[in-house]
Design an enzyme around this catalytic site. Structure first.
Site, mmCIF file in Angstrom:
data_model
loop_
_atom_site.group_PDB
_atom_site.id
_atom_site.type_symbol
_atom_site.label_atom_id
_atom_site.label_comp_id
_atom_site.label_asym_id
_atom_site.label_seq_id
_atom_site.Cartn_x
_atom_site.Cartn_y
_atom_site.Cartn_z
ATOM 1 N N LYS A 35 7.644 19.420 4.811
ATOM 2 C CA LYS A 35 9.694 19.038 4.793
ATOM 3 C C LYS A 35 10.189 20.028 4.462
ATOM 4 O O LYS A 35 10.258 21.047 3.858
ATOM 5 C CB LYS A 35 9.382 17.583 3.589
ATOM 6 C CG LYS A 35 8.663 18.001 1.976
ATOM 7 C CD LYS A 35 8.003 16.603 1.490
ATOM 8 C CE LYS A 35 8.589 17.339 -0.397
ATOM 9 N NZ LYS A 35 6.916 16.319 -0.616
ATOM 10 N N ARG A 130 8.994 5.945 -7.685
ATOM 11 C CA ARG A 130 10.052 5.722 -7.190
ATOM 12 C C ARG A 130 9.565 5.676 -6.008
ATOM 13 O O ARG A 130 11.205 4.418 -5.639
ATOM 14 C CB ARG A 130 10.040 7.525 -6.883
ATOM 15 C CG ARG A 130 10.384 8.834 -6.263
ATOM 16 C CD ARG A 130 10.260 9.691 -6.225
ATOM 17 N NE ARG A 130 9.659 9.836 -5.013
ATOM 18 C CZ ARG A 130 9.150 11.555 -4.479
ATOM 19 N NH1 ARG A 130 9.467 12.484 -5.315
ATOM 20 N NH2 ARG A 130 8.043 11.518 -3.966
ATOM 21 N N TYR A 255 28.451 39.326 -15.906
ATOM 22 C CA TYR A 255 29.897 38.197 -16.454
ATOM 23 C C TYR A 255 28.806 38.078 -18.239
ATOM 24 O O TYR A 255 28.119 37.784 -18.212
ATOM 25 C CB TYR A 255 29.560 37.569 -15.897
ATOM 26 C CG TYR A 255 30.090 37.600 -14.067
ATOM 27 C CD1 TYR A 255 30.991 38.124 -14.677
ATOM 28 C CD2 TYR A 255 29.436 37.550 -13.145
ATOM 29 C CE1 TYR A 255 31.980 38.288 -12.651
ATOM 30 C CE2 TYR A 255 29.796 37.826 -12.214
ATOM 31 C CZ TYR A 255 31.100 38.174 -11.774
ATOM 32 O OH TYR A 255 31.983 38.120 -10.237
ATOM 33 N N MET A 303 26.105 36.308 -8.042
ATOM 34 C CA MET A 303 25.872 35.648 -6.486
ATOM 35 C C MET A 303 25.193 37.069 -5.258
ATOM 36 O O MET A 303 24.116 35.873 -5.204
ATOM 37 C CB MET A 303 27.588 35.720 -6.349
ATOM 38 C CG MET A 303 27.050 34.628 -5.136
ATOM 39 S SD MET A 303 28.607 34.344 -4.109
ATOM 40 C CE MET A 303 29.582 33.391 -5.562
HETATM 41 C C1 LIG Z 1 6.231 16.391 -0.578
HETATM 42 C C2 LIG Z 1 4.953 15.220 -0.669
HETATM 43 C C3 LIG Z 1 3.848 15.667 -0.388
HETATM 44 C C4 LIG Z 1 2.891 17.400 -1.487
HETATM 45 O O1 LIG Z 1 3.227 17.319 -2.148
HETATM 46 P P1 LIG Z 1 2.914 18.748 -2.207
HETATM 47 O O2 LIG Z 1 2.693 19.107 -4.187
HETATM 48 O O3 LIG Z 1 3.768 19.782 -2.795
HETATM 49 O O4 LIG Z 1 1.719 18.908 -2.268
HETATM 50 C C5 LIG Z 1 2.569 14.902 -0.714
HETATM 51 N N1 LIG Z 1 3.242 13.752 -0.269
HETATM 52 C C6 LIG Z 1 4.383 13.050 -0.197
HETATM 53 C C7 LIG Z 1 4.462 11.471 -0.116
HETATM 54 C C8 LIG Z 1 5.331 14.232 -0.817
HETATM 55 O O5 LIG Z 1 6.699 13.365 -0.584
#
Ligand SMILES: *Cc1c(COP(=O)(O)O)cnc(C)c1O
Length: 360
Positions: A35, A130, A255, A303
């Site tokens: 992802k 979640r 800054y 930046m």
């Molecule tokens: C992102 C995610 C993972 C992977 O988690 P890591 O800590 O990056 O290995 C596994 N399962 C779900 C549902 C996730 O959203």
């Protein structure tokens, strides 16, 4: 000339990390989580290195489509699920496997009259709060799904750990137990562990481990970086020095003048900043590496630019390479000095940075 900021993606490290994950996973299969554009490494590029994964996990149907277009033939799980009929149809057409975590999605499946088979993963909320069904909802959800012929024999079970990177906390054992209770006696594959679970909770490897961070060489444990666990960093972020000047004692840098020179100093300016994804909140303990020497970050990150103390780097010149993170400077440590985690930094490298493949 383009800017010097370059993210080099070490494809060999990705391949190594997949093998390392496999060896830790034992007989469990490895779902490579890609992802967020493969945690900022580039989805198609990461796919080329991770193409031997047993399955992929993506956040959206669109990313599943990109993986199919890149040639992926293995199973692809859509971790956030599908949210309307068009998406469900696209998922089915692409042979993606949506996660079902909410009653609305069960309704969507019941309204769907496409007889083509569809595999789904039911997510159980065992304590992270979640996504997912409460364990006491599982009997009714399972019954509703069992009545759908397209899903026959194609329902898998999963949960997600809230704190597997802190194995001393009791919550993970409680999550494992809740998952076991909710799925006892039900057929279908099971998956609980993320990267930290892969390392710290072998009892939770089940049928599939879902590995993200460690595939990119990044650890979620506060006290161990990826290399401590046998993984290799897959990204190096680097740039060049574009200026070096002497700044007198008592003068202030950047800054808001937040850094006051305690002595006369030699100050290098690196061509990178928060516009590239280097953390603006880099704190007083932050360093970059120049020719293998640590050079502390001075004052606020802007930046496009970062000021660094090159007083202890005799070889520093305009044009010297500056490493922001990479194998010699773990991104987990850079992140800790900026009050965040390595995952945040690797995901946050911006589009103006040049991405280069290192095929070694
Ligand atoms: C992102 C995610 C993972 C992977 O988690 P890591 O800590 O990056 O290995 C596994 N399962 C779900 C549902 C996730 O959203």
């Amino acid at each position: 000339m383009s800017r010097a900021a370059t993210a080099t993606i070490h494809l060999g490290a990705l391949r190594h990390n997949l093998e390392r994950a496999r060896s830790l996973a034992g007989r469990s299969r490895v779902m490579a989580v890609v992802k967020a554009d493969a945690y900022g490494h580039g989805l198609e590029r990461a796919y080329r290195a991770l193409r031997d994964a047993d399955a992929f996990g993506v956040a959206s149907v669109q990313d599943g489509q990109r993986l199919r277009a890149a040639g992926a033939r293995q199973r692809i799980v859509v971790l956030s699920g599908v949210h309307e009929a068009g998406e469900l149809a696209a998922a089915r057409r692409l042979k993606l496997e949506p996660v079902i975590h909410h009653r609305e999605q069960v309704d969507l499946l019941e309204r769907d009259d496409d007889p083509q088979p569809l595999s789904v993963w039911v997510k159980i909320d065992t304590g992270m709060h979640r996504l997912g069904f409460d364990p006491d909802e599982i009997p009714s959800v399972a019954e509703r799904l069992a009545a759908l012929p397209a899903l026959a024999g194609r329902v898998a079970w999963m949960t997600h750990f809230a704190a597997s990177d802190e194995p001393e906390k009791p919550i993970t054992a409680a999550q494992i137990a809740a998952f076991e209770r909710a799925t006892a006696g039900r057929g279908g594959e099971r998956s609980l562990a993320n990267s930290a679970g892969l390392v710290a909770f072998p009892a939770a490897h089940a049928d599939w481990v879902r590995v993200g961070g460690l595939l990119y060489g990044v650890s979620a444990f506060a006290d161990r970086v990826g290399t401590d666990l046998g993984f290799r960093p897959a990204m190096s972020l680097a740039t060049r020095l574009i200026s070096i000047k002497q700044v007198a004692r008592g003068e202030r840098i950047g800054y808001a003048g937040s850094f006051e020179c305690p002595t006369d100093m030699e100050v290098g300016i690196a061509a990178i900043g928060y516009g590239d994804g280097y953390p603006r909140h880099a704190g007083p303990a932050s360093v970059v590496h120049i020719d293998g020497h640590a050079a502390p970050v001075l004052g606020r990150v802007s930046m496009d630019l970062v000021a660094v103390d090159v007083g202890r780097v005799p070889s520093a010149r305009v044009g010297s390479k500056v490493l922001l993170w990479g194998p010699e400077l773990p991104v987990e440590r850079v992140a800790a000095a900026a009050g965040t985690i390595g995952y945040d930094l690797i995901c946050g490298v911006t589009r103006r940075v040049l991405f280069v493949d290192d095929d070694a």
